[in-house]
Design a protein around this motif. Structure first.
Motif, mmCIF file in Angstrom:
data_model
loop_
_atom_site.group_PDB
_atom_site.id
_atom_site.type_symbol
_atom_site.label_atom_id
_atom_site.label_comp_id
_atom_site.label_asym_id
_atom_site.label_seq_id
_atom_site.Cartn_x
_atom_site.Cartn_y
_atom_site.Cartn_z
ATOM 1 N N ILE A 140 43.346 39.563 14.375
ATOM 2 C CA ILE A 140 43.603 39.546 16.013
ATOM 3 C C ILE A 140 44.524 38.320 16.192
ATOM 4 N N LEU A 141 45.421 38.612 17.172
ATOM 5 C CA LEU A 141 46.356 37.751 17.713
ATOM 6 C C LEU A 141 45.983 37.570 19.269
ATOM 7 N N GLU A 142 45.828 36.321 19.669
ATOM 8 C CA GLU A 142 45.362 36.124 20.941
ATOM 9 C C GLU A 142 46.316 34.842 21.687
ATOM 10 N N TRP A 143 46.830 35.262 22.703
ATOM 11 C CA TRP A 143 47.524 34.166 23.402
ATOM 12 C C TRP A 143 46.881 34.107 24.986
ATOM 13 N N THR A 144 46.848 32.605 25.476
ATOM 14 C CA THR A 144 46.570 32.454 26.618
ATOM 15 C C THR A 144 47.490 31.971 27.475
ATOM 16 N N ILE A 145 48.162 32.783 28.545
ATOM 17 C CA ILE A 145 49.506 32.303 29.022
ATOM 18 C C ILE A 145 49.344 32.577 30.463
ATOM 19 N N THR A 146 50.007 31.552 31.067
ATOM 20 C CA THR A 146 50.113 31.588 32.724
ATOM 21 C C THR A 146 51.410 32.193 33.085
ATOM 22 N N ILE A 147 51.501 32.845 34.035
ATOM 23 C CA ILE A 147 52.697 33.642 34.679
ATOM 24 C C ILE A 147 52.943 33.226 35.942
ATOM 25 N N PRO A 148 53.897 32.702 36.529
ATOM 26 C CA PRO A 148 54.033 32.497 37.798
ATOM 27 C C PRO A 148 54.047 33.854 38.707
ATOM 28 N N ALA A 149 53.987 33.636 40.103
ATOM 29 C CA ALA A 149 53.942 34.776 40.904
ATOM 30 C C ALA A 149 55.405 35.362 40.824
ATOM 31 N N GLN A 150 55.318 36.743 40.949
ATOM 32 C CA GLN A 150 56.516 37.447 40.820
ATOM 33 C C GLN A 150 57.342 37.156 39.763
ATOM 34 N N ARG A 151 57.042 36.780 38.605
ATOM 35 C CA ARG A 151 57.770 36.495 37.391
ATOM 36 C C ARG A 151 57.225 37.231 36.280
ATOM 37 N N PRO A 188 30.937 30.765 43.945
ATOM 38 C CA PRO A 188 32.388 30.559 43.637
ATOM 39 C C PRO A 188 32.636 31.155 42.051
ATOM 40 N N CYS A 189 33.879 31.458 41.689
ATOM 41 C CA CYS A 189 34.270 31.941 40.474
ATOM 42 C C CYS A 189 35.726 31.939 40.252
ATOM 43 N N ASN A 190 35.794 31.988 38.880
ATOM 44 C CA ASN A 190 37.424 31.829 38.529
ATOM 45 C C ASN A 190 37.675 33.327 37.787
ATOM 46 N N LEU A 191 38.960 33.418 38.259
ATOM 47 C CA LEU A 191 39.364 34.859 37.831
ATOM 48 C C LEU A 191 40.467 34.778 36.731
ATOM 49 N N ASP A 192 40.183 35.728 35.734
ATOM 50 C CA ASP A 192 40.907 35.748 34.473
ATOM 51 C C ASP A 192 41.511 37.132 34.464
ATOM 52 N N TYR A 193 42.233 37.085 33.697
ATOM 53 C CA TYR A 193 42.967 38.643 33.372
ATOM 54 C C TYR A 193 42.906 38.748 31.786
ATOM 55 N N VAL A 194 42.426 39.988 31.352
ATOM 56 C CA VAL A 194 42.647 40.133 29.854
ATOM 57 C C VAL A 194 43.449 41.617 29.506
ATOM 58 N N ALA A 195 44.232 41.593 28.572
ATOM 59 C CA ALA A 195 44.837 42.790 28.190
ATOM 60 C C ALA A 195 44.891 43.084 26.839
ATOM 61 N N ASN A 232 54.146 39.948 36.563
ATOM 62 C CA ASN A 232 53.208 39.520 37.407
ATOM 63 C C ASN A 232 53.821 39.951 38.801
ATOM 64 N N LEU A 233 53.119 41.163 39.547
ATOM 65 C CA LEU A 233 53.693 41.408 40.710
ATOM 66 C C LEU A 233 52.872 40.872 41.893
ATOM 67 N N LEU A 234 51.737 40.070 41.477
ATOM 68 C CA LEU A 234 51.271 39.408 42.492
ATOM 69 C C LEU A 234 51.534 38.126 42.986
ATOM 70 N N ASN A 235 51.096 37.837 44.030
ATOM 71 C CA ASN A 235 51.760 36.715 44.921
ATOM 72 C C ASN A 235 51.052 35.238 44.602
ATOM 73 N N GLN A 236 50.546 35.353 43.407
ATOM 74 C CA GLN A 236 49.756 33.934 42.953
ATOM 75 C C GLN A 236 49.789 33.854 41.500
ATOM 76 N N GLU A 237 50.207 32.665 40.978
ATOM 77 C CA GLU A 237 50.043 32.390 39.498
ATOM 78 C C GLU A 237 48.580 33.083 38.813
ATOM 79 N N THR A 238 48.922 33.572 37.668
ATOM 80 C CA THR A 238 47.881 34.276 37.058
ATOM 81 C C THR A 238 47.876 33.751 35.740
ATOM 82 N N GLN A 239 46.321 33.742 35.107
ATOM 83 C CA GLN A 239 46.386 33.490 33.763
ATOM 84 C C GLN A 239 45.792 34.828 32.956
#
Length: 552
Positions: A518-529, A378-385, A478-485
């Protein structure tokens, strides 16, 4: 090759490889062979073993229905000069076939030459009669031209055909020369070197005996490889643990019990000792050699008091290796054979993989892949930008090795994401229960827009300082169909001049300025928002000072 006059007290044992333990740079080979003993034997011989064998590592043992004492073992180097008969016969047949083709071509050339001479003779004999007939007008000009064209075309046809045959003969000559050279190499005796093991025994009577011999060979190795496949739907990583085995030992490993180990048997058991580390100025003689552009000779270095000579440690040869003397094996000590399934064990820092099923690794020096095991994690998926550099986000998978799982050794890993190849990475050592991270490349499901919405220079100097204000706005879709961190990283310029000041005025969402701007935010984006992030900073400096490196 067995000598028909071999004495009765010496017997050759037909053996085969039954097990191999591969290490990072060598392998431990185990052979077994059965033989019927009459009680008079004193030597058991295993022939044609490879020269990659380390004679100091040889060990013997065995079981049987008769008591046998193993007294010792000798390692002899054997040289044979037998030509390769089958290959020699094959080359001879190819040479005979090409020579037959060459004779047929020569016959065609001879026939074409004869026809060309006939046409040439016909031309010479008809030249004067044709001239007379033409002057008397017995032949028309067209008839004369037709005959001349016939002579010319026939002669030209024969010449071209003859040239083609000769070209084919030249090609056959080249092929024949190459075959003759190969045949000469094959038929020239070349010493074939091998090792013969002679086990010194003492049998108590008649019975069956199975001899077991083990030894270390060089030119064998294995390295771990991984296939890591992310299933983004159920958020699991399938890990295919592979071993890339390479061996050029001189023996094929076919249908054997293969074990892979991370032990290093060649490093010895005694820690090395530090010797004095001398430094000094070179003697005048050595200095003159160095300044003249020449390296000092070995004799100069050995005799120079400022450069101590290094002595080599003598390694004793192993003509005979004593084993456990008086080790008697009786019928009561027989152990029944047992099939062992795949097993993974760890003892200290040594990891061992005992594979299920026979290995087939020929001695060809090429890599062969073997699967050790396959499992899902099992794994946790995160996005970094980092929008300042790339307008898309990178996907990362945080995977945790099972606490009762297997140590993942350092090795090359091929990464797939939903059956799409992403690239390769180097997997570090991962202990059971330890987490590790996989970089899965750019994910276009998150789109990031970064704009400089304000750049304002104050018209009035404040405290004799010029102030410039910069405001950036980032819009993440967020163009995905799921909430993304998403872990979003931006940066402010860093001043390397005490007269230049950089200050963070505000940020939304609010965060603290980190080290190195360095400026770092950890944000949660709802699907298609969408979600916006903005920040503002100022740069202050004296008006006469020019600021460089402020690439906005």
């Amino acid at each position: 090759m067995v000598n028909p006059e071999t004495p009765s007290w010496r017997k050759t044992v037909e053996s085969q490889i039954v097990a191999v333990t591969a290490y990072s740079d060598k392998a431990l080979v185990t052979r077994k062979g059965k033989i019927s003993l009459s009680g008079t034997e004193r030597e058991l011989v295993i022939t044609t073993l490879p020269v990659t064998l380390e004679t100091e590592s040889v060990r013997v043992g065995g079981t049987g229905t008769v008591g046998v004492r193993l007294l010792g073992i000798n390692c002899d180097r054997i040289y044979t000069t037998e030509p390769v008969a089958e290959r020699s016969a094959q080359l001879t047949r190819q040479i005979q076939q090409l020579e037959t083709e060459k004779r047929h071509l020569q016959a065609q050339v001879d026939a074409l030459t004869l026809q060309a001479k006939f046409i040439e003779g016909l031309s010479e004999k008809t030249e004067e009669p044709f001239a007379q007939s033409l002057s008397r007008k017995n032949l028309s000009l067209s008839e004369t031209l037709d005959f001349l064209n016939f002579l010319g075309s026939q002669y030209s046809e024969y010449a071209i055909a003859s040239g083609e045959c000769k070209n084919q003969q030249q090609e056959l000559d080249k092929q024949l020369q190459a075959l003759h050279n190969s045949l000469q190499v094959i038929q020239t005796p070349h010493p074939q070197e091998s090792i013969s093991l002679v086990a010194l025994i003492e049998a108590t009577g008649e019975g069956e005996f199975e001899l077991e011999v083990s030894y270390i060979v060089n030119y064998a190795s294995w390295t771990p490889l991984y296939d890591l496949r992310l299933n983004s739907t159920n958020k699991t990583v399938n890990l295919n643990y592979l071993a890339e085995v390479t061996q050029n030992t001189g023996e094929d490993w076919l249908d054997i019990e293969l074990t892979l180990s991370t032990a290093k048997p060649g490093l010895g058991t005694i820690p090395p000792k530090l010797q004095p580390w001398y430094i000094d100025a070179p003697t005048p003689q050595v200095w003159r050699s160095l300044t003249a552009g020449r390296s000092p000779s070995r004799r100069q270095l050995a005799t120079s008091p400022s450069l101590p000579a290094i002595s080599a440690t003598a390694v004793p040869s192993a003509a005979g290796i004593p084993l456990e003397e008086e080790a008697e094996l009786t019928e009561d000590s027989l152990i029944a054979a047992e099939n062992v399934g795949s097993e993974i064990s760890k003892e200290g820092s040594i990891v061992t993989f005992k594979l299920n099923g026979g290995g087939k690794i020929p001695s060809d020096g090429t890599p062969h892949k073997i699967t050790i095991f396959n499992d899902d994690y099992p794994c946790n998926l995160d996005y970094v930008a980092m929008p300042r550099l790339v307008s898309f986000a990178y996907l990362e998978a945080n995977v945790k090795n099972s606490s009762d799982g297997v140590t993942l050794l350092p090795g090359k890993a091929s990464i797939f994401r939903d059956d799409i190849f992403i690239g390769t990475t180097q997997l570090e050592n991962v202990a059971p229960g330890q987490e590790f991270k996989l970089n899965l490349g750019i994910d276009e499901g998150l789109k990031i827009e970064r704009d400089l919405v304000e750049r304002q220079v104050d018209k009035k100097l404040i405290g004799n300082q010029r102030r410039t204000t910069y405001t950036y706005r980032l819009v993440i879709t967020n163009l995905l169909n799921q909430e993304t961190q998403l872990k979003l990283t931006e940066q402010l310029p860093i001043s390397r001049n005490e007269q230049i000041k950089v200050r963070l005025n505000r940020s939304n969402p609010p965060i603290q300025l980190g080290e190195m701007g360095i400026l770092e935010w950890t944000i949660t984006i709802p699907a298609q928002r969408k979600q916006e992030v903005d920040y503002q900073f100022t740069v202050e400096h004296p008006p006469e000072l020019t600021v460089i490196g402020l690439n906005i």
